[in-house]
Structures are given as C-alpha cells and as structure tokens.
Design a protein around this motif. Structure first.
Motif, mmCIF file in Angstrom:
data_model
loop_
_atom_site.group_PDB
_atom_site.id
_atom_site.type_symbol
_atom_site.label_atom_id
_atom_site.label_comp_id
_atom_site.label_asym_id
_atom_site.label_seq_id
_atom_site.Cartn_x
_atom_site.Cartn_y
_atom_site.Cartn_z
ATOM 1 N N PHE A 81 0.834 -1.198 0.000
ATOM 2 C CA PHE A 81 0.000 0.000 0.000
ATOM 3 C C PHE A 81 0.868 1.246 0.000
ATOM 4 C CE2 PHE A 81 -2.547 3.215 2.260
ATOM 5 C CZ PHE A 81 -3.673 3.237 1.452
ATOM 6 N N ASP A 104 -8.303 -0.054 -2.686
ATOM 7 C CA ASP A 104 -6.939 0.145 -3.164
ATOM 8 C C ASP A 104 -6.355 -1.215 -3.517
ATOM 9 O OD1 ASP A 104 -3.816 0.343 -2.632
ATOM 10 O OD2 ASP A 104 -4.535 2.391 -2.959
ATOM 11 N N GLY A 147 -3.629 -2.308 -2.884
ATOM 12 C CA GLY A 147 -2.809 -2.814 -1.790
ATOM 13 C C GLY A 147 -3.586 -3.600 -0.755
ATOM 14 N N TRP A 148 -4.900 -3.614 -0.856
ATOM 15 C CA TRP A 148 -5.740 -4.404 0.031
ATOM 16 C C TRP A 148 -6.169 -5.682 -0.669
ATOM 17 C CZ3 TRP A 148 -9.672 -0.027 1.618
ATOM 18 C CH2 TRP A 148 -9.029 0.880 2.468
ATOM 19 N N HIS A 158 -7.659 -0.819 7.370
ATOM 20 C CA HIS A 158 -6.255 -1.176 7.574
ATOM 21 C C HIS A 158 -6.117 -1.899 8.914
ATOM 22 C CE1 HIS A 158 -4.583 1.248 4.282
ATOM 23 N NE2 HIS A 158 -5.452 2.173 4.619
#
Length: 641
Positions: free
Chosen positions: A144, A284, A286-287, A507
C-alpha cells in the motif's frame, strides 16, 4: 447465468463433498492441464487444491477473453479525478500492454518464482504490472502506497524481490506525495537490495533515476510480447502482507489455481455479475479487496472493472462515487463502510446522490469493518437497492460470510449482520475450549478445515507461524481471530478482533507495533495502545503512556513527538493523533496490561473488572484522565469500577 441451485443446497453440497464440489467448479475454467485431484496435503500436512493441474491466471483474465469474442469489450475503466484523467482499455489493449510489460520484465531477469514488489497508486500500470508478473509465473507483492519506508523495508527483506515497481508519486486531494524518495529510503534501510527499481514517471512529480539500477516503466513497455507461462495450480500468485500481533507482518500467500476457481465462483454466486457487466470497487490494490475485486475477480469473469484514483470525498465532492456509478453504468458497487460514513458526513441528506441516475445499480456490498446499522440504513434508503455487509479477511482472499445474491432462496441481508456462510466455509462459533456455542452466544469465529480454494495455504517462508497462529489453537479449525455470534435464524454477527490488532478504516494495524514506537521515546516508561471506536474509521489508535520518573515534558509536546514518530514509521494511514499521559496502567497481578478493559472504558461500554486486577482504583484515575482530554465517548456515571 444464475446458478440453478438454492443457497442451502449449494452450501450443503460444498461441505458434504468438498473435493467433488470444487473439482466441478474448477472444470469451468480453461486449464492448460486440467486437475484430476481436487484436494490433497503437502509435506507439512497443509491442505492444497488442484495439485496436478496447470494454468496461468493472466491467461484466464486476458488471453481467454480475447480469443472468445471479448477483444473489443472494455476490460478496465480508469477514472482519476485527482489527475483529471479517464481512459478505457479493451481486453485486447490490456492484453497487449501486459504481454509487452511481461517481456520487459523478462529482459531484466524476472522469471518464474521471482518476487516483485509493487509500490503504486490505483493506476492502470499497476494492474498491468500485476498481470505481467502472473504471466511469467513471478510472484508479486503489492505494498500500500501509504506505508512508510521502515515498513516497506521489512517487506523487502521478507520477500527479497528481484525488482520493485513504483510510481514517481501519487496524489491525495490536492497534495502530491513523492513515492520514489520513500522507496530509496526503504532500500537503504533494507538488508536485501533488489537488482532494479522500475519507475512510472508521473508528470506532476518527476523522479530522478539511479544509473545502473533504476529503469523507466515506459521503456519496459517497448519489449516484444511474451506468452503466458503455464504454472502449477499450487504456485504462488502473490504475497500480501497483513499486520500480526507481534508487529512483524505476515506474508499471506495466494496460489494460482484455488484463487482463480474461488474468485470466478464468487463473481457469479455472491455478486451475481454476468460477463460484460460493470463492477466498481472503491478500494486500493494494496488491500485484499483491491486484488480480488478490482483486478482478478472481474477479469476472470469477463466483466468490466472501474479503477478509481481518488477518495470518496473532496475529489471533488461527496458525490464522486455516485458519478462513477451513473457514468459507467455500474451494476455492483463494493466499498468499505468508512467510505459511506465519510460521504454521509459531508452530504447527510444525500443531495449529491440525487443528481445522478443510479437506476442501473443493483447492489451495494460493504466489507473491511463492521457496518453500523445507522450507516447501513442510510445507504439502503438513499440508493433504494439491497445493501450487503459481508465479512472476510486478507487470509481468506474472498468472502466467508455474505448474502449470496446470485443463488436462489437466499435469506435477505440484515443490518448489523454479515450474512450466512459462503459455500465451502463450515463456519463455527467456538468457546475457549473449542466447542460450538449455542445461538446468541458470543464466541470465537473459526472455520472447520479444509478451507476452500482461494484461501491462503500458508505464510511466506513461515510455515511454523502459519500453524501456530491459525491452526494450533483449535485442532481441525482455522482460527480467524475475530469474535462474533449466530442468532436463532442463522444470521452471523462479527463483533471485532479478539487479539490486539485494530481495524482503522480497513487497515489492520498491530497495537504492539505502535507500542514499540511509543516506548522508544526517551520520556516514556511504559505504554498501551487502544483501538477506540471512531464514527468515521471504525477504530483509531490512542496511546496511554506513563512517563519515566523525573520527566517534565508537557503532554501536548509529548503527543506531538509521538504522533510524528508513528507517522514516520507506519504512515498517516494509522490515524494516530491522541496521547494520554497517565500515572499508571491497569494490570493484572502477573503484570499483564488490561488493554481490553481500557478500550471498553474509553468506548463507554459496560464492563466487569477482572478478578486479577492489581488495583481497581486505577480505572477511576484513567476515567478522569480520558474525560479531561476529551478522548473517547461520554461515560455513564453508573459504569462499574
């Protein structure tokens, strides 16, 4: 086509004979070598799926659709209000760019089994890089973009990538964030040094390239295209890092075969999407949500995916998600409750939503943290479509609880509940002895083994930790780390983490890791970090610190120091902004800090003091400190002490 089976029959079949059920689903995909064996165990005794099959995820996502009539269909719609850019890529165009970039990666030495870290915002080049790695049998790891250099350095040392692919920078609202200096700093901190850094230059923040190591992304796109490499179904597709309770991230491994089978099934059964239809996932890359339902799930199904670079508010306003839905004819929208709460905060009456024609939207799916009923009801009334709150984890890679709108006779979604177990998941609520609890009783959420395809088979280079953290506590089960209960009608409610990992706007952050940062300050003797309730983000971390004797630093000055330290080490995404100086911390007689009791105190929840508490009067002291600083919620006068 909508599956002909009911939810109950499908779920029952998946548990009665998992191997037969998932082998039938696997045969819906175009394999290079079709599997004949669905379920087996490896040398460690871990379950593996489709071990004798060979395929390639990039081929399934792109080549197959181009070869079967979808070459000119939009595969990817890129919508970036922060850079005022919109582009559409057909399946043929996305395949051409991916095959060429894969050729460029191969030319710099990236091949089967090599790792590649991606440090990119939500841009088309990120999807191309992910798919290009898959095409070669290389293993990508998306980090991320908000993570600070020390966190990136840890991941570099763990994954040991041959290359890092990064953007020169990103943009958040009207603020430019240079990425390349963060990558350079991370490499300087890491023990392992990647051979190359491939830089996507963005006009608004150009980056200097280091001769001999750094390469321009566009140069790699000039290579000749290369074909997809067939890989074993059990070969890793990617590593995605998630926080652990020790502060050391866990590298969740996803394989090619089980991942493809599970995501294709989920696109039809859970989301009820047909090939050619449009999904917008406000997340995102990154998730896990981004990897599964921005990139791989939609493309495996032959859908069109919307890639959004921006925020749900202030880009330019709280109507940006509704514009996307209307403009791109979105059928299914998927985002986090945090996003809906942010939109609701800025546009409580839904005025901006009513400016757009949203009649094409069929469902809004939510995940990332529990959706409170007020937000759920607001979204449902505003949009006039079913809102589905469902639950899963980075480890699972796809939903474990949901309302499967693609199956018949599915119970309707209900506010506060994540729904019912998805086929393949034998989900149980256990007591601390590992026994199922009665309906209505809160316990530990666990899944009876084997986990279905798509779930992680182990952790990267850490089989022992995988076994210890997830399998050993309750033999025969995967322990999720979340608590919850099931009501008399079968609806399951997830109540949050039972360990010391907190969820900040989706997160997962380790309180232990933040505590290490606070404890490093020269004025701090000891500390505890609590994840307290936050209306917008679900939870935010708050530090409670005890000063060393003789320290005279002011509370505000200390708070400023500690906030800066956390921001430097973890990043702004931690949302760490408040510090409380206390005279002492509540502990058991054995010295264990009562973090759960502190959190309940700060959240204004009723609680019972543990019989092992060393001094009950500490609770009253900290209650007064919290009220003095205005931290947490109002406290009822009759709360137990």
């Amino acid at each position: 086509m909508k599956p002909a089976c009911s939810y109950a029959a499908t779920h029952a079949a998946s548990l009665a004979d998992p191997a037969a059920f998932w082998l039938a689903q696997a045969h819906l995909l175009p394999w290079h070598t079709p599997p004949t064996e669905a379920l087996s165990r490896d040398a460690n005794g871990f379950y593996r799926w489709f071990r004798d099959g060979e395929l390639n995820t990039c081929y399934l996502c792109l080549d197959y659709h181009v070869q079967h009539g979808r070459a000119d269909q939009p595969a990817l719609i890129y919508d970036s209000p922060v850079t005022n850019t919109r582009r559409t890529y057909t399946y043929a165009e996305l395949l051409d760019r991916t095959a060429r970039f894969a050729g460029g990666l191969r030319a710099i030495g990236v091949g089967f089994g090599d790792r590649v870290i991606l440090y990119l915002p939500n841009v088309p080049e990120a999807l191309i890089a992910m798919l290009a790695c898959a095409r070669l049998g290389a293993i990508h790891s998306v980090v991320f973009g908000g993570f600070a250099p020390p966190e990136l350095a840890v991941r570099i040392d763990d994954a040991q990538p041959r290359a890092i692919i990064c953007a020169s920078g990103g943009m958040e609202f009207d603020r430019v964030i240079p990425y390349k200096p963060l990558v350079d700093e991370a490499i300087s901190k890491a023990i392992f040094k990647p051979a190359h850094v491939v830089v996507l230059q963005r006009d608004f923040v150009p980056a200097a390239l280091q001769p001999g190591r750094d390469l321009d992304y566009q140069d790699l796109l000039q290579a000749a295209p290369v074909p997809a490499v067939p890989v074993p179904a059990t070969h890793p597709l990617y590593i995605l890092y998630t926080s652990g309770t020790t502060g050391r991230p866990k590298g969740v491994v996803r394989d090619h075969g089980g991942h493809a089978v599970a995501l294709r099934f989920s696109m039809a059964a859970i989301y009820n999407l047909e090939p050619g239809e449009v999904i917008f996932t406000g997340s995102d890359i990154g998730w896990a949500v981004g990897s599964s339902y921005i990139v791989y799930g939609p493309l495996l199904r032959g859908c069109t995916t919307v890639l959004f670079e921006g925020k749900p508010v202030r880009t330019p306003d709280a109507g940006t998600f509704w514009r996307l839905v209307a403009q791109h004819n979105v059928r299914v929208m998927f985002t986090a409750p945090t996003a809906i709460r942010a939109i609701k905060k800025e546009d409580p009456e839904g005025v901006l939503a009513r400016q757009y024609d949203l009649r094409g939207l069929r469902h809004l799916f939510l995940a990332g943290e529990r959706c409170d009923p007020a937000t759920y009801d607001w979204a449902r009334e505003l949009l006039g479509v079913p809102v589905v709150d469902h639950w899963w984890q980075t480890e699972s890679g796809w939903p474990m609880l949901a309302t499967l709108v693609g199956l018949d006779d599915m119970p309707a979604p209900r506010a506060g509940s994540a729904g019912h177990p998805v086929p393949g998941y034998d989900l149980q609520i256990l007591d601390e002895a590992g026994q199922p609890v009665p309906a209505g009783t809160t316990g530990l959420v666990a899944v009876r083994l084997p986990l279905p395809p798509g779930c992680f088979p182990t952790l990267w280079n850490d089989d022992a930790r995988f076994r210890e953290a997830y399998l050993a506590p309750y033999p025969g089960y995967y322990l999720s780390g979340d608590g919850g209960y099931r009501d008399a009608e079968g609806y399951t409610y997830i109540m949050g983490r039972v360990d010391d990992v907190i969820n900040v706007a989706g997160h997962r952050l380790s309180t232990g890791e933040i505590e290490e940062i606070l404890a490093a300050h020269p004025a701090v003797a000891e500390c505890a970090v609590l994840g307290i309730a936050d209306e917008l983000r679900g939870q935010v971390p708050v530090g409670v610190v005890v000063l060393k004797d003789g320290q005279t630093i002011g509370e505000e000055a200390l708070e400023k120091d500690l906030v800066a330290s956390v921001r430097h080490r973890i990043g702004a995404l931690a949302c760490f902004r408040r510090v409380l100086v206390a005279q002492r911390l509540p502990k058991t007689r054995s010295g264990k800090i009562l973090r759960k009791t502190l959190r309940q105190l700060a959240d204004g929840e009723a609680f019972t003091l543990p019989s092992t508490i060393d001094d009950p009067l500490i609770i009253d002291e900290i209650r007064g400190d919290l009220q003095r600083r205005g931290i947490g919620r109002a406290f009822a006068p009759d709360q137990p002490t």
